[in-house]
Design a protein around this motif. Structure first.
Motif, mmCIF file in Angstrom:
data_model
loop_
_atom_site.group_PDB
_atom_site.id
_atom_site.type_symbol
_atom_site.label_atom_id
_atom_site.label_comp_id
_atom_site.label_asym_id
_atom_site.label_seq_id
_atom_site.Cartn_x
_atom_site.Cartn_y
_atom_site.Cartn_z
ATOM 1 N N UNK A 1 -31.412 -9.224 42.685
ATOM 2 C CA UNK A 1 -32.057 -8.003 42.191
ATOM 3 C C UNK A 1 -31.228 -6.778 42.543
ATOM 4 N N UNK A 2 -30.733 -6.729 43.778
ATOM 5 C CA UNK A 2 -29.895 -5.597 44.185
ATOM 6 C C UNK A 2 -28.605 -5.522 43.397
ATOM 7 N N UNK A 3 -28.002 -6.664 43.144
ATOM 8 C CA UNK A 3 -26.771 -6.707 42.350
ATOM 9 C C UNK A 3 -27.044 -6.261 40.919
ATOM 10 N N UNK A 4 -28.148 -6.702 40.381
ATOM 11 C CA UNK A 4 -28.540 -6.317 39.027
ATOM 12 C C UNK A 4 -28.770 -4.804 38.956
ATOM 13 N N UNK A 5 -29.554 -4.267 39.888
ATOM 14 C CA UNK A 5 -29.820 -2.822 39.891
ATOM 15 C C UNK A 5 -28.545 -2.025 40.121
ATOM 16 N N UNK A 6 -27.715 -2.494 41.076
ATOM 17 C CA UNK A 6 -26.467 -1.794 41.347
ATOM 18 C C UNK A 6 -25.538 -1.796 40.141
ATOM 19 N N UNK A 7 -25.476 -2.913 39.439
ATOM 20 C CA UNK A 7 -24.635 -3.004 38.243
ATOM 21 C C UNK A 7 -25.152 -2.115 37.135
ATOM 22 N N UNK A 8 -26.461 -2.094 36.983
ATOM 23 C CA UNK A 8 -27.050 -1.277 35.925
ATOM 24 C C UNK A 8 -26.877 0.208 36.221
ATOM 25 N N UNK A 9 -27.220 0.624 37.434
ATOM 26 C CA UNK A 9 -27.194 2.041 37.769
ATOM 27 C C UNK A 9 -25.782 2.525 38.087
ATOM 28 N N UNK A 10 -24.984 1.665 38.708
ATOM 29 C CA UNK A 10 -23.642 2.074 39.112
ATOM 30 C C UNK A 10 -22.573 1.828 38.067
ATOM 31 N N UNK A 11 -22.946 1.168 36.961
ATOM 32 C CA UNK A 11 -21.980 0.910 35.897
ATOM 33 C C UNK A 11 -20.879 -0.042 36.318
ATOM 34 N N UNK A 12 -21.230 -1.108 37.036
ATOM 35 C CA UNK A 12 -20.229 -2.043 37.522
ATOM 36 C C UNK A 12 -19.775 -3.048 36.478
ATOM 37 N N UNK A 13 -20.458 -3.114 35.366
ATOM 38 C CA UNK A 13 -20.068 -4.047 34.320
ATOM 39 C C UNK A 13 -21.105 -5.130 34.101
ATOM 40 N N UNK A 14 -20.985 -5.755 32.938
ATOM 41 C CA UNK A 14 -21.975 -6.757 32.533
ATOM 42 C C UNK A 14 -21.861 -8.058 33.310
ATOM 43 N N UNK A 15 -20.672 -8.389 33.807
ATOM 44 C CA UNK A 15 -20.516 -9.650 34.532
ATOM 45 C C UNK A 15 -21.326 -9.655 35.824
ATOM 46 N N UNK A 16 -21.210 -8.587 36.605
ATOM 47 C CA UNK A 16 -21.969 -8.543 37.857
ATOM 48 C C UNK A 16 -23.467 -8.415 37.578
ATOM 49 N N UNK A 17 -23.829 -7.768 36.479
ATOM 50 C CA UNK A 17 -25.238 -7.680 36.114
ATOM 51 C C UNK A 17 -25.780 -9.069 35.767
ATOM 52 N N UNK A 18 -25.005 -9.854 35.030
ATOM 53 C CA UNK A 18 -25.433 -11.206 34.668
ATOM 54 C C UNK A 18 -25.557 -12.094 35.906
ATOM 55 N N UNK A 19 -24.628 -11.969 36.842
ATOM 56 C CA UNK A 19 -24.703 -12.756 38.079
ATOM 57 C C UNK A 19 -25.983 -12.403 38.838
ATOM 58 N N UNK A 20 -26.298 -11.112 38.925
ATOM 59 C CA UNK A 20 -27.521 -10.689 39.598
ATOM 60 C C UNK A 20 -28.764 -11.226 38.917
ATOM 61 N N UNK A 21 -28.786 -11.190 37.601
ATOM 62 C CA UNK A 21 -29.941 -11.708 36.868
ATOM 63 C C UNK A 21 -30.118 -13.203 37.108
ATOM 64 N N UNK A 22 -29.020 -13.953 37.084
ATOM 65 C CA UNK A 22 -29.105 -15.396 37.298
ATOM 66 C C UNK A 22 -29.530 -15.720 38.729
ATOM 67 N N UNK A 23 -29.008 -14.974 39.696
ATOM 68 C CA UNK A 23 -29.414 -15.204 41.089
ATOM 69 C C UNK A 23 -30.912 -14.974 41.257
ATOM 70 N N UNK A 24 -31.414 -13.894 40.677
ATOM 71 C CA UNK A 24 -32.833 -13.583 40.771
ATOM 72 C C UNK A 24 -33.660 -14.654 40.075
#
Length: 170
Positions: free
Chosen positions: A104-127
């Protein structure tokens, strides 16, 4: 404000929040600290979530604070469940939600911090995996509340995976 003073400000705000919380616990009659102690984790989560929101110009770097904030949030939710239901045996499998907090933190950080779709996808899958494993164990070993919530989590997870596969096929 100097960037080097931000950490002191955030820690100071967290300490003030915890102090106010404990003060209220001690002066308001009828408040039972044994039932509300998980609030400590929620205050800590807010302390981690605040800096990226307060200083949006540094959002890319500060968004990493969403990860420990989401872990604290997840722990607060778990402990509230345990305290309210007295189902402390659920800790045997509730720990599976902690990697979900990281996701969840990785997903939020990727979304809000603009880290890219790959890290957002990893966060979503982990959650998602964390919640589904928790749902499976809750169904098999949980108390009355989790014996209902667990199968619902599994049904929801299966429906979302099916919808995702149909969307990708189209």
């Amino acid at each position: 404000m100097k960037p080097t003073n931000r950490g002191s400000l955030v820690v100071g705000l967290i300490l003030i929040g915890l102090g106010v919380l404990f003060f209220l616990f001690n002066i308001i009659p009828g408040i039972n600290l044994t039932a509300l102690w998980p609030m400590i984790f929620l205050v800590l989560a807010l302390g981690f979530f605040a800096p990226p929101l307060v200083w949006p110009q540094a959002r890319e770097g500060l968004s990493g604070l969403f990860i420990p904030g989401a872990i604290m949030l997840m722990l607060g939710i778990i402990f509230f469940y345990n305290t309210l239901t007295n189902d402390w045996a659920s800790w045997a499998y509730a720990w599976t939600l902690i990697p979900g907090g990281v996701g969840l933190g990785l997903w939020l950080g990727s979304w809000y911090g603009g880290w890219g779709k790959d890290s957002m996808a990893v966060g979503q899958w982990m959650l998602a995996i964390s919640v589904l494993v928790f749902g499976l164990f809750g169904t098999l070993f949980g108390g009355p509340a989790l014996k209902i919530a667990g199968p619902l989590l599994l049904i929801l997870g299966g429906a979302l995976l099916m919808a995702r596969s149909f969307r990708k096929a189209a």
